[in-house]
Design an enzyme around this catalytic site. Structure first.
Site, short mmCIF file in Angstrom:
data_model
loop_
_atom_site.label_atom_id
_atom_site.label_comp_id
_atom_site.label_asym_id
_atom_site.label_seq_id
_atom_site.Cartn_x
_atom_site.Cartn_y
_atom_site.Cartn_z
N LYS A 25 7.51 -4.02 -39.47
CA LYS A 25 6.55 -2.94 -39.23
C LYS A 25 6.45 -2.11 -40.50
O LYS A 25 7.43 -1.55 -40.97
CB LYS A 25 7.01 -2.08 -38.05
CG LYS A 25 6.08 -0.91 -37.80
CD LYS A 25 6.46 -0.16 -36.55
CE LYS A 25 5.56 1.05 -36.37
NZ LYS A 25 5.86 1.79 -35.16
N ARG A 56 6.99 8.23 -42.63
CA ARG A 56 7.92 7.27 -42.02
C ARG A 56 8.47 6.26 -43.03
O ARG A 56 9.01 5.23 -42.64
CB ARG A 56 7.21 6.52 -40.89
CG ARG A 56 6.62 7.40 -39.79
CD ARG A 56 6.65 6.66 -38.46
NE ARG A 56 5.71 7.16 -37.48
CZ ARG A 56 5.83 8.32 -36.85
NH1 ARG A 56 6.83 9.13 -37.11
NH2 ARG A 56 4.91 8.68 -35.94
N LYS A 71 3.29 -6.14 -38.08
CA LYS A 71 2.38 -5.05 -37.79
C LYS A 71 2.19 -4.18 -39.03
O LYS A 71 3.19 -3.81 -39.64
CB LYS A 71 2.97 -4.20 -36.66
CG LYS A 71 2.19 -2.98 -36.32
CD LYS A 71 2.94 -2.14 -35.34
CE LYS A 71 2.16 -0.86 -35.14
NZ LYS A 71 2.89 0.12 -34.41
#
Ligand code: PBG
Length: 337
Positions: free
Chosen positions: A207, A229, A260
């Protein structure tokens, strides 16, 4: 000099013998030789569940995507199931957030109630839950924060509790999306010791820290209140690292792995597909959806053709499972042919 180097040809006849266009000459022939087919049976449809009553709020940056309150969910679940969409992926939008994301693992939390409602209304619909804390923390990060740092190991405990509470509420599969180290193993151990050894884990393994999540953060109200993040999600510059993440998740007990976003990471999907034997999922994320919707609205691109081309590319790259907000549109498009 000739345009074609004749030395590589067996003879002159070959010049006219090779006509790849023969296999493109009619629709029947094109269908016959089609290498990649989209199939509704491998589609997962994300759903946002918001606290409240009578709510069906369209997300302004994601036309056609709604936040649903639990009381409106039964009808929606029945509709999704009757359209032939096999699975949903649930995200919760609670009305109370705190430092430890306590709404995420309450037995009567928003997602836990939604699972029960869906399972009652449409038992055949597979319910997958996103396991993360960012929608539930006041700071909007995916883990426990101390002195501005997202702590890894204390977060595992909360993620495990969240996953277990989803499964106890009836979830068929859990999908951790937080990117903490060791979370797949921690969740697996927790589920197993509670007797849920048959519930699979779909790991958001690779991710990336992506700008393509922009519209989702409006839908799920999960934007970080400070920083970003990049301390836990992956850098878009790295593909080998994705293989490492996938490998670790498999060692920890993941049943399927995910890449993703999807569209800007087709190379990563292809490499993961080559590297592992497990099913590979790809998440066609909010920004990928909103870009197409916006361009279509402006009259700049054809929505159906663009979306189908993107979904086909994701499949061609090697995804077995596609998570997409286009699921309902896809049902219509596949029927239209
Ligand atoms: C939660 C989560 C996010 C998405 C799925 N799970 C947001 C994020 O990591 O910031 C993004 C989904 C999308 O953009 O459609 N951590």
């Amino acid at each position: 000099m000739d345009v074609v180097d004749r030395r590589v040809l067996p003879n002159d006849f070959a010049m006219t013998a090779w006509r790849p266009r023969r296999l493109r000459a009619s629709q029947v022939m094109r269908d016959l030789v089609c290498e990649t087919r989209l199939d509704l049976k491998s589609i997962v449809y994300p759903l946002f569940i918001a606290e409240g009553h009578g709510i069906r709020n369209e997300v302004s940056s994601m036309p056609g995507v709604y936040q649903w309150s639990p009381d409106r969910l039964a009808g929606e679940a029945r509709e999704i199931a009757s359209m032939g969409i096999p699975a949903v992926l649930l995200f919760g939008v609670p009305d109370r957030k705190d430092d430890l994301a306590s709404e995420a693992y309450r037995s009567d939390g928003i997602v836990q109630r939604a699972i029960a409602t869906i399972k009652e209304a449409a038992p055949q619909l597979m319910v997958v839950t996103d396991v993360c804390l960012c929608e539930y923390t006041s700071h909007g990060h995916c883990g426990v924060v101390e002195n501005g740092q997202v702590l890894n190991d204390p977060t595992l405990e909360l993620l495990s509790r969240t996953a277990l509470s989803h499964v106890e509420a009836g979830a068929d599969m859990v999908a951790p999306s937080d990117m903490m180290d060791g979370r797949v193993g921690a969740i697996r151990r927790t589920l197993d010791s509670a007797g849920h050894e048959m519930v699979p884990i779909m790991a958001y393994s690779a991710k990336y820290a992506s700008a393509f999540y922009g519209p989702f953060r409006e839908a799920a109200d999960s934007a970080p209140q400070f920083g970003d993040r990049r301390g836990y999600q992956m850098s878009p510059t790295n593909a080998r690292e994705a293989l490492r993440e996938v490998e670790l998740d498999i060692q920890e007990g993941a049943d399927m792995v995910m890449v993703k976003p999807a569209l800007a990471y087709l190379d990563v999907i292809a490499r993961v597909r080559d590297a592992v034997k497990l099913p590979v999922a790809a998440y066609n994320v909010s920004g990928e959806y909103s870009m197409v919707k916006a361009a279509a609205k402006m009259g700049w691109m054809d929505e159906k053709r663009t979306a189908l081309e993107i979904l086909t590319a994701i499949k061609r790259a090697g995804a077995d499972i596609i998570i997409t907000y286009f699921a309902k549109d896809l049902v219509r498009w596949l029927q239209e042919g």
